[in-house]
Write an enzyme that holds these catalytic residues in place. Structure first.
Site, mmCIF file in Angstrom:
data_model
loop_
_atom_site.group_PDB
_atom_site.id
_atom_site.type_symbol
_atom_site.label_atom_id
_atom_site.label_comp_id
_atom_site.label_asym_id
_atom_site.label_seq_id
_atom_site.Cartn_x
_atom_site.Cartn_y
_atom_site.Cartn_z
ATOM 1 N N SER A 128 0.822 -1.209 0.000
ATOM 2 C CA SER A 128 0.000 0.000 0.000
ATOM 3 C C SER A 128 0.855 1.258 0.000
ATOM 4 C CB SER A 128 -0.912 0.025 1.225
ATOM 5 O OG SER A 128 -1.834 -1.026 1.162
ATOM 6 N N HIS A 167 0.712 -2.085 -7.397
ATOM 7 C CA HIS A 167 -0.292 -1.827 -6.370
ATOM 8 C C HIS A 167 -1.642 -2.250 -6.931
ATOM 9 C CE1 HIS A 167 -2.730 1.142 -3.745
ATOM 10 N NE2 HIS A 167 -2.615 -0.019 -3.165
ATOM 11 N N GLU A 206 -1.567 0.340 -10.159
ATOM 12 C CA GLU A 206 -0.413 1.234 -10.286
ATOM 13 C C GLU A 206 0.825 0.355 -10.516
ATOM 14 O OE1 GLU A 206 -0.853 5.110 -7.558
ATOM 15 O OE2 GLU A 206 -1.287 3.279 -6.457
ATOM 16 N N ASN A 223 -2.554 5.981 -2.502
ATOM 17 C CA ASN A 223 -2.633 5.987 -1.040
ATOM 18 C C ASN A 223 -2.045 7.227 -0.383
ATOM 19 O OD1 ASN A 223 -4.157 3.730 -0.749
ATOM 20 N ND2 ASN A 223 -2.431 2.325 -0.625
#
Ligand code: NAD
Lengths: 80, 281
Positions: B116, B137, B149, B187
């Site tokens: 994350s 990600h 990602e 994030n």
């Protein structure tokens, strides 16, 4: 309790703000999304000791307490 | 079709294993106990059954599970062409797992880190082949989210990236290229939002229901930040905010004490049956 009552009780227990009738489309309320459909499947299979056939796992079968009741009652009478 | 290793059979590992198997590959899924792996198989079976209802393709659960073998310990990964690591968002755990991957994997195995917020370059620094480590990600639930990602670390080679893109394409995923920085794009923003939403509940400004209703009703988001926290895992939110806090040494990432208390109390969200909301398992 009838099948419908048990299903409605499950929904309102999880979403106390829901004031719903048995024909209300729960997914149109805005705060219930398809992740809850998975919870409904698991609840129904446990509560009514049935296995819902994979081709009945369609969102339309879980939109209203009425649709779910028809699904459950149909499957239960098929078992008996 | 390749043999793909998946490390960690939690929320993400379960979804990654399903998506990789749906892409036609054989999967070796590893975790620390047979019990966790049995739960993971049951979850994959259930999620495949529900796939069409959740807007995905119709999947045959038996066919998908037939491609997934499970094992305790990382030795089972030796034959994998590419390994996707999805263990707990905690530096000590990630460090140990990547050190062991470095020992058990041949030098040409690609290692994908799914994290994350931990920088990929930092994860890659653990082993002796930083060039074969890359960040992906994934989004949760993995089978339902088409975009990820893609984050190269400092030393990641074009070949590593190429092989990773090929795998993603076979899983039906598209990617957004993002440079390596703690939290990436998603994030940096989302964890601050969820952390601040938790503060609102912590301070008694609004209930979780009200916070989420503002995001759904006023902003048109499909889900509010706190139901999203329950989906992600409240513990994972806390660990991610802690990573951001430590990495940037910036007080704007100070973790909300409510997240700490909920994590200690076992209120980890959907996966534990209770978080900001209560779920029926
Ligand atoms: N939950 C999300 O929405 C989400 C989204 C994107 C990325 N991530 C990231 O993905 C990673 C996994 O997150 P998660 O939500 O699946 O966490 P989780 O807590 O649900 O699962 C983590 C799993 O890793 C296993 N594990 C721990 N140590 C291990 C070891 N030494 N060897 C093998 N397995 C081990 C645990 O037993 C557990 O099953 C984290 O880095 C997280 O930040 C999570």
């Amino acid at each position: 309790m009838t099948t419908t009552d048990r299903i409605l009780a499950f929904i309102t227990n999880r979403f106390p703000q829901a004031e719903i009738s048995d024909v209300e489309d729960i997914f149109s309320l805005g705060y219930i999304n398809s992740l809850f459909a998975m919870e409904l499947v698991m609840f129904i299979e446990k509560e009514f000791t049935i296995t819902i056939p994979n081709d009945e796992l369609r969102i339309d079968n879980f939109r209203t307490a009425k649709a779910m009741t028809e699904l459950v009652d149909g499957l239960r009478s098929a078992v008996v | 079709m390749a043999v793909i290793g998946v490390v960690g059979a939690g929320v993400m590992g379960i979804g990654v294993a399903q998506s990789v198997a749906t892409g036609g590959h054989d999967v070796v899924l590893v975790d620390t106990s047979e019990e966790i792996l049995a739960d993971a198989r049951a979850a994959i079976y259930r999620n495949c059954r529900m796939s069409r209802m959740m807007g995905g393709p119709t999947l045959d659960p038996d066919e998908i599970l037939a491609r997934v073998t499970t094992a305790v310990g990382l030795d089972a990964l030796a034959k994998a062409e590419l390994v996707i690591e999805n263990v707990t968002e905690n530096w000590e755990i990630k460090r140990e797992v990547h050190a062991e991957l470095d020992r058990v994997l041949p030098a040409d195995t690609v290692v994908v880190a799914n994290t994350s917020a931990i920088p990929i370059t930092r994860i890659a620094s653990v082993g002796s082949h930083p060039e074969r480590v890359v960040g992906v990600h994934f989004m949760n639930p993995v089978p339902a989210k088409p975009v990820v990602e893609l984050i190269p670390g400092f030393h990641t080679t074009p070949e590593t990236l190429e092989r990773t893109r090929d795998l993603l394409a076979s899983m039906g995923k598209r990617w957004v290229d993002v440079k390596d920085a703690s939290g990436f794009v998603s994030n940096r923003v989302l964890m601050l939002t969820i952390n601040e939403a938790a503060y609102l509940v912590h301070e008694g400004v609004a209930t979780a229901e009200s916070v989420d209703e503002v995001f759904r009703g006023c902003f048109g988001h499909p889900m509010g930040p706190l139901e999203t926290a329950d989906l992600i895992g409240v513990d994972t939110i806390l660990y991610s905010v802690e990573v951001l806090y430590e990495h940037y040494a910036d007080s704007k990432y100070r973790p909300c004490p409510l997240l700490k208390q909920m994590t200690d109390a076992g209120l980890h969200g959907r996966k534990s049956g209770r978080g900001f909301y209560t779920y029926n398992s």
